[in-house]
Write a protein that holds these residues in place. Structure first.
Motif, mmCIF file in Angstrom:
data_model
loop_
_atom_site.group_PDB
_atom_site.id
_atom_site.type_symbol
_atom_site.label_atom_id
_atom_site.label_comp_id
_atom_site.label_asym_id
_atom_site.label_seq_id
_atom_site.Cartn_x
_atom_site.Cartn_y
_atom_site.Cartn_z
ATOM 1 N N ARG A 13 0.824 -1.207 0.000
ATOM 2 C CA ARG A 13 0.000 0.000 0.000
ATOM 3 C C ARG A 13 0.858 1.257 0.000
ATOM 4 N N ALA A 14 1.978 1.227 0.734
ATOM 5 C CA ALA A 14 2.863 2.395 0.769
ATOM 6 C C ALA A 14 3.470 2.658 -0.607
ATOM 7 N N LYS A 15 3.939 1.600 -1.265
ATOM 8 C CA LYS A 15 4.536 1.770 -2.598
ATOM 9 C C LYS A 15 3.492 2.204 -3.613
ATOM 10 N N ALA A 16 2.288 1.618 -3.497
ATOM 11 C CA ALA A 16 1.221 2.009 -4.421
ATOM 12 C C ALA A 16 0.835 3.469 -4.211
ATOM 13 N N ASN A 17 0.782 3.890 -2.945
ATOM 14 C CA ASN A 17 0.448 5.284 -2.657
ATOM 15 C C ASN A 17 1.510 6.225 -3.207
ATOM 16 N N LYS A 18 2.780 5.839 -3.079
ATOM 17 C CA LYS A 18 3.853 6.668 -3.603
ATOM 18 C C LYS A 18 3.798 6.741 -5.122
ATOM 19 N N ALA A 19 3.518 5.610 -5.755
ATOM 20 C CA ALA A 19 3.412 5.600 -7.224
ATOM 21 C C ALA A 19 2.243 6.451 -7.692
ATOM 22 N N LEU A 20 1.114 6.356 -6.985
ATOM 23 C CA LEU A 20 -0.040 7.172 -7.351
ATOM 24 C C LEU A 20 0.234 8.648 -7.143
ATOM 25 N N ASP A 21 0.970 8.966 -6.080
ATOM 26 C CA ASP A 21 1.292 10.363 -5.810
ATOM 27 C C ASP A 21 2.157 10.943 -6.918
ATOM 28 N N ARG A 22 3.104 10.148 -7.439
ATOM 29 C CA ARG A 22 3.931 10.626 -8.555
ATOM 30 C C ARG A 22 3.108 10.771 -9.827
ATOM 31 N N ALA A 23 2.155 9.865 -10.017
ATOM 32 C CA ALA A 23 1.369 9.904 -11.258
ATOM 33 C C ALA A 23 0.241 10.924 -11.209
ATOM 34 N N GLU A 24 -0.124 11.377 -10.021
ATOM 35 C CA GLU A 24 -1.275 12.279 -9.886
ATOM 36 C C GLU A 24 -0.920 13.674 -10.368
ATOM 37 N N ASP A 25 -1.823 14.229 -11.154
ATOM 38 C CA ASP A 25 -1.704 15.613 -11.599
ATOM 39 C C ASP A 25 -2.831 16.407 -10.943
ATOM 40 N N PRO A 26 -2.535 17.396 -10.099
ATOM 41 C CA PRO A 26 -3.601 18.140 -9.410
ATOM 42 C C PRO A 26 -4.609 18.760 -10.369
ATOM 43 N N ARG A 27 -4.164 19.151 -11.535
ATOM 44 C CA ARG A 27 -5.098 19.756 -12.493
ATOM 45 C C ARG A 27 -6.123 18.741 -12.980
ATOM 46 N N GLU A 28 -5.678 17.534 -13.239
ATOM 47 C CA GLU A 28 -6.616 16.495 -13.661
ATOM 48 C C GLU A 28 -7.575 16.139 -12.528
ATOM 49 N N THR A 29 -7.069 16.119 -11.298
ATOM 50 C CA THR A 29 -7.933 15.823 -10.151
ATOM 51 C C THR A 29 -9.004 16.894 -9.985
ATOM 52 N N LEU A 30 -8.618 18.150 -10.150
ATOM 53 C CA LEU A 30 -9.591 19.243 -10.034
ATOM 54 C C LEU A 30 -10.644 19.162 -11.132
ATOM 55 N N ASP A 31 -10.210 18.867 -12.331
ATOM 56 C CA ASP A 31 -11.169 18.731 -13.431
ATOM 57 C C ASP A 31 -12.137 17.574 -13.172
ATOM 58 N N TYR A 32 -11.628 16.476 -12.637
ATOM 59 C CA TYR A 32 -12.489 15.335 -12.331
ATOM 60 C C TYR A 32 -13.492 15.688 -11.235
ATOM 61 N N SER A 33 -13.041 16.398 -10.203
ATOM 62 C CA SER A 33 -13.952 16.810 -9.135
ATOM 63 C C SER A 33 -15.022 17.753 -9.664
ATOM 64 N N TYR A 34 -14.633 18.657 -10.540
ATOM 65 C CA TYR A 34 -15.608 19.574 -11.125
ATOM 66 C C TYR A 34 -16.629 18.822 -11.967
ATOM 67 N N GLN A 35 -16.164 17.824 -12.702
ATOM 68 C CA GLN A 35 -17.077 17.015 -13.502
ATOM 69 C C GLN A 35 -18.071 16.287 -12.619
ATOM 70 N N LYS A 36 -17.611 15.752 -11.490
ATOM 71 C CA LYS A 36 -18.511 15.070 -10.561
ATOM 72 C C LYS A 36 -19.538 16.032 -9.964
ATOM 73 N N GLN A 37 -19.132 17.238 -9.665
ATOM 74 C CA GLN A 37 -20.077 18.222 -9.137
ATOM 75 C C GLN A 37 -21.129 18.590 -10.180
ATOM 76 N N LEU A 38 -20.711 18.683 -11.423
ATOM 77 C CA LEU A 38 -21.678 18.963 -12.488
ATOM 78 C C LEU A 38 -22.682 17.818 -12.620
ATOM 79 N N GLU A 39 -22.197 16.584 -12.497
ATOM 80 C CA GLU A 39 -23.108 15.443 -12.557
ATOM 81 C C GLU A 39 -24.097 15.469 -11.393
ATOM 82 N N LEU A 40 -23.617 15.813 -10.197
ATOM 83 C CA LEU A 40 -24.516 15.911 -9.043
ATOM 84 C C LEU A 40 -25.534 17.020 -9.238
ATOM 85 N N LEU A 41 -25.091 18.146 -9.768
ATOM 86 C CA LEU A 41 -26.016 19.252 -10.032
ATOM 87 C C LEU A 41 -27.063 18.845 -11.055
ATOM 88 N N GLN A 42 -26.655 18.077 -12.051
ATOM 89 C CA GLN A 42 -27.598 17.600 -13.050
ATOM 90 C C GLN A 42 -28.632 16.668 -12.431
#
Length: 269
Positions: A13-42
Motif C-alpha cells: 500500500r505504501a509503494k502504491a500510494n507513492k506511485a499514485l502520488d507521482r502519477a497524480e496531476d492536481p489539475r486532472e484531479t480538479l477537473d475530475y472533481s468539477y465534472q462530478k459536481q456537475l453530474e450531481l447538479l444535473q
C-alpha cells in the motif's frame, strides 16, 4: 504468518500510494472533481423536474375532480328542484367522496410543493458552489502551471534537472578528457626535450644539441664562403690555409681593425 502478510500489505500500500502520488496531476484531479459536481447538479435538477412534474399531475387531477364535484352539485340541485330528493342525495354523496379525494390530493400537492422548493433551493446553492469551485479550480490550475514552469526554469538554470544534469555531465567529461590530453602532450614534450624518451624519427633534439648543431652549421658555411672568396681573388694556397686554420686569426685581425678605427675618436677627445 499473519504478521508477515500484514507487513507485506502495508509495504504494498505504501509503494502504491507513492506511485499514485507521482502519477497524480492536481489539475486532472480538479477537473475530475468539477465534472462530478456537475453530474450531481444535473441529478438535483432532474429531481426538481420530476417533483414539479408530479405536482403538475396532481394539479390536473384536482382540477378534474373539482369539475366533477361542481357537476354533481349542479345535478343535486336540479334533482332537488324536480322533487327527486333521492337523486339529490346520491349526487351529494358522490360529491362528498370526490371532495375527500381532492383533500388527499391537496395534501400530496402541498408535500410535493415543499419538496420542490427544497430541491430548487438546494439546486441554486449547489450551482453557486459549482461556479465558485470552477473559478477556484481555474485559479489553482493556472498557479500550479506557473509554479511548475518556474520550477523547471529554476532547475534548468541551476543544472539540477535531469536533462541539464546530463548536459553538465557531458561537458564535465569533455573537459576532463581535454585536460588529460593536454597534460599528456605536455609531459611527452618535456620527456622528449630532456632525452628521457627517444624519438624514432630522429627529428626531436634537446635545446643544447640543437644550438650546437646550429653554431657548427654556421661555422661551416662561413668557412666555405671564405674559401670560395679566396679562390676567386686568387689569394693562393696561403690564404686558404689561413682560412682553413680556424676563425681565431680572422677574429684577431678583426679586433685589431676595430681598435684602429676607434683610435681617431680617442685623439679627438
Amino acid at each position: 504468518m499473519s504478521g508477515i502478510m500484514k507487513r507485506m500489505g502495508m509495504i504494498f500500500r505504501a509503494k502504491a500510494n507513492k506511485a499514485l502520488d507521482r502519477a497524480e496531476d492536481p489539475r486532472e484531479t480538479l477537473d475530475y472533481s468539477y465534472q462530478k459536481q456537475l453530474e450531481l447538479l444535473q441529478k438535483v435538477r432532474r429531481g426538481v423536474a420530476d417533483v414539479a412534474t408530479s405536482r403538475k399531475r396532481l394539479e390536473l387531477q384536482m382540477n378534474q375532480l373539482n369539475n366533477q364535484s361542481s357537476k354533481l352539485e349542479d345535478q343535486g340541485r336540479k334533482a332537488l328542484a324536480l322533487g327527486r330528493e333521492d337523486l339529490a342525495r346520491e349526487a351529494l354523496t358522490r360529491r362528498a367522496a370526490l371532495q375527500q379525494q381532492i383533500s388527499d390530493l391537496q395534501q400530496q400537492h402541498e408535500t410535493l410543493q415543499t419538496e420542490e422548493n427544497k430541491l430548487t433551493l438546494a439546486s441554486q446553492r449547489l450551482q453557486a458552489k459549482v461556479d465558485a469551485f470552477r473559478t477556484k479550480k481555474e485559479t489553482i490550475k493556472a498557479t500550479y502551471t506557473a509554479a511548475q514552469a518556474q520550477t523547471r526554469i529554476g532547475e534548468a538554470f541551476s543544472g539540477i534537472s535531469e536533462e541539464m544534469g546530463d548536459v553538465g555531465l557531458a561537458i564535465q567529461r569533455a573537459e576532463d578528457k581535454t585536460a588529460q590530453l593536454q597534460a599528456r602532450s605536455g609531459a611527452i614534450d618535456e620527456l622528449l626535450a630532456s632525452g628521457a624518451l627517444d624519438d624514432p624519427t630522429g627529428t626531436s633534439k634537446d635545446d643544447l644539441t640543437a644550438e650546437l648543431d646550429r653554431i657548427s652549421g654556421n661555422a661551416d658555411v662561413e668557412l666555405e664562403l671564405e674559401r670560395m672568396k679566396a679562390e676567386l681573388t686568387g689569394g693562393g694556397s696561403g690564404s686558404r690555409q689561413a682560412i682553413e686554420g680556424g676563425t681565431g686569426t680572422a677574429s684577431g685581425t678583426g679586433q685589431e681593425e676595430g681598435q684602429r678605427q676607434e683610435s681617431p675618436r680617442f685623439d679627438k677627445q
